[in-house]
Write a protein that holds these residues in place. Structure first.
Motif, PDB file in Angstrom:
ATOM      1  N   ARG A   1       0.795  14.043  -9.518  1.00  0.00           N
ATOM      2  CA  ARG A   1       2.008  13.799  -9.141  1.00  0.00           C
ATOM      3  C   ARG A   1       2.323  13.641  -7.864  1.00  0.00           C
ATOM      4  N   ALA A   2       2.014  13.094  -6.970  1.00  0.00           N
ATOM      5  CA  ALA A   2       2.523  12.871  -5.674  1.00  0.00           C
ATOM      6  C   ALA A   2       3.151  11.948  -4.886  1.00  0.00           C
ATOM      7  N   GLU A   3       3.982  13.050  -4.167  1.00  0.00           N
ATOM      8  CA  GLU A   3       5.421  12.238  -3.307  1.00  0.00           C
ATOM      9  C   GLU A   3       4.060  11.254  -2.137  1.00  0.00           C
ATOM     10  N   GLU A   4       4.795  10.064  -1.989  1.00  0.00           N
ATOM     11  CA  GLU A   4       4.169   9.257  -1.132  1.00  0.00           C
ATOM     12  C   GLU A   4       4.999   8.204  -0.907  1.00  0.00           C
ATOM     13  N   VAL A   5       4.306   7.224   0.161  1.00  0.00           N
ATOM     14  CA  VAL A   5       5.470   6.184   1.362  1.00  0.00           C
ATOM     15  C   VAL A   5       4.674   5.314   0.984  1.00  0.00           C
ATOM     16  N   VAL A   6       5.718   3.707   0.614  1.00  0.00           N
ATOM     17  CA  VAL A   6       5.772   2.594   0.560  1.00  0.00           C
ATOM     18  C   VAL A   6       5.350   1.607   1.818  1.00  0.00           C
ATOM     19  N   MET A   7       4.469   0.997   1.822  1.00  0.00           N
ATOM     20  CA  MET A   7       4.307   0.326   2.872  1.00  0.00           C
ATOM     21  C   MET A   7       4.063  -1.418   2.487  1.00  0.00           C
ATOM     22  N   ILE A   8       4.613  -1.914   2.940  1.00  0.00           N
ATOM     23  CA  ILE A   8       4.635  -3.770   2.614  1.00  0.00           C
ATOM     24  C   ILE A   8       4.567  -4.155   3.955  1.00  0.00           C
ATOM     25  N   LEU A   9       3.178  -4.696   4.395  1.00  0.00           N
ATOM     26  CA  LEU A   9       3.048  -5.661   5.235  1.00  0.00           C
ATOM     27  C   LEU A   9       3.464  -6.968   5.072  1.00  0.00           C
TER      28      LEU A   9
ATOM     29  N   THR B   1       1.102  -0.994  -0.188  1.00  0.00           N
ATOM     30  CA  THR B   1       0.399  -0.040  -0.130  1.00  0.00           C
ATOM     31  C   THR B   1       1.147   1.364  -0.190  1.00  0.00           C
ATOM     32  N   THR B   2       0.173   2.304  -0.519  1.00  0.00           N
ATOM     33  CA  THR B   2       0.868   3.240  -0.569  1.00  0.00           C
ATOM     34  C   THR B   2       0.206   4.728   0.645  1.00  0.00           C
ATOM     35  N   TRP B   3       1.088   5.722   1.062  1.00  0.00           N
ATOM     36  CA  TRP B   3       0.381   5.934   2.525  1.00  0.00           C
ATOM     37  C   TRP B   3       0.736   7.896   1.881  1.00  0.00           C
ATOM     38  N   PRO B   4       0.323   9.239   1.826  1.00  0.00           N
ATOM     39  CA  PRO B   4       0.510  10.527   2.113  1.00  0.00           C
ATOM     40  C   PRO B   4       1.445  11.003   3.007  1.00  0.00           C
TER      41      PRO B   4
ATOM     42  N   SER C   1       4.771   8.919  -7.380  1.00  0.00           N
ATOM     43  CA  SER C   1       4.185   7.953  -7.980  1.00  0.00           C
ATOM     44  C   SER C   1       3.342   9.713  -8.902  1.00  0.00           C
ATOM     45  N   LEU C   2       3.313   8.921 -10.323  1.00  0.00           N
ATOM     46  CA  LEU C   2       2.417   9.401 -11.334  1.00  0.00           C
ATOM     47  C   LEU C   2       1.112   7.943 -11.514  1.00  0.00           C
ATOM     48  N   TYR C   3      -0.758   9.487 -12.083  1.00  0.00           N
ATOM     49  CA  TYR C   3      -0.997   8.431 -12.174  1.00  0.00           C
ATOM     50  C   TYR C   3      -2.389   9.042 -12.152  1.00  0.00           C
ATOM     51  N   ARG C   4      -3.306   8.457 -13.544  1.00  0.00           N
ATOM     52  CA  ARG C   4      -3.960   9.079 -13.653  1.00  0.00           C
ATOM     53  C   ARG C   4      -5.410   8.763 -12.585  1.00  0.00           C
ATOM     54  N   TRP C   5      -6.632   9.747 -12.351  1.00  0.00           N
ATOM     55  CA  TRP C   5      -7.203  10.154 -11.241  1.00  0.00           C
ATOM     56  C   TRP C   5      -7.984  11.125 -11.379  1.00  0.00           C
ATOM     57  N   GLN C   6      -9.707  10.614 -12.102  1.00  0.00           N
ATOM     58  CA  GLN C   6     -10.395  11.387 -12.247  1.00  0.00           C
ATOM     59  C   GLN C   6     -10.321  12.072 -13.652  1.00  0.00           C
ATOM     60  N   GLY C   7      -9.489  12.033 -14.513  1.00  0.00           N
ATOM     61  CA  GLY C   7      -9.316  11.740 -16.151  1.00  0.00           C
ATOM     62  C   GLY C   7      -7.325  12.648 -15.730  1.00  0.00           C
TER      63      GLY C   7
END
Length: 111
Positions: free
Chosen positions: A56-64, A14-17, A46-52
């Motif tokens: 770009r967002a700086e995020e934190v990866v979490m692996i559980l 998962t990723t977090w803000p 992260s680069l992603y498509r959201w609502q068209g």
């Protein structure tokens, strides 16, 4: 203890803000016995498509690290603590690994 055939290990990605949010959620999920370990890696872009639109967002990866039978409860715990409308939650099955380590994951997650 060797892993029981009734359980298998899964990684929940998962990723977090923010690092603060990820660490608080990860600590709570481990304390609740849903995951044996959480790895938190800041500094992802992260680069992603959201609502068209392309975002770009700086995020934190979490692996559980948990048992496969706890993957959905882990996902519910992530959703309950997450700020995103649609958080990234992926289940990644583990095909193998060190038997002692896999046994530790099983022992450290709630029965």
């Amino acid at each position: 203890m060797a892993p029981d055939d009734a359980y298998s290990t899964v990684l929940v990605y998962t990723t977090w803000p923010s690092l603060v949010e990820a660490e608080a959620a990860g600590r709570a999920i481990v304390a609740d016995g849903l995951a044996a370990c959480v790895n938190i890696m800041p500094g992802m872009i992260s680069l992603y498509r959201w609502q068209g639109e392309i975002e770009r967002a700086e995020e934190v990866v979490m692996i559980l690290k948990t048992r496969s039978d706890l993957a959905e409860p882990v996902a519910q715990a992530v959703r309950a603590r997450h700020a995103y409308d649609t958080p990234a939650i992926l289940f990644i099955p583990v095909a193998g690994g060190d038997a002692e380590y896999l046994g530790w994951i099983e022992e450290e997650t709630e029965e």
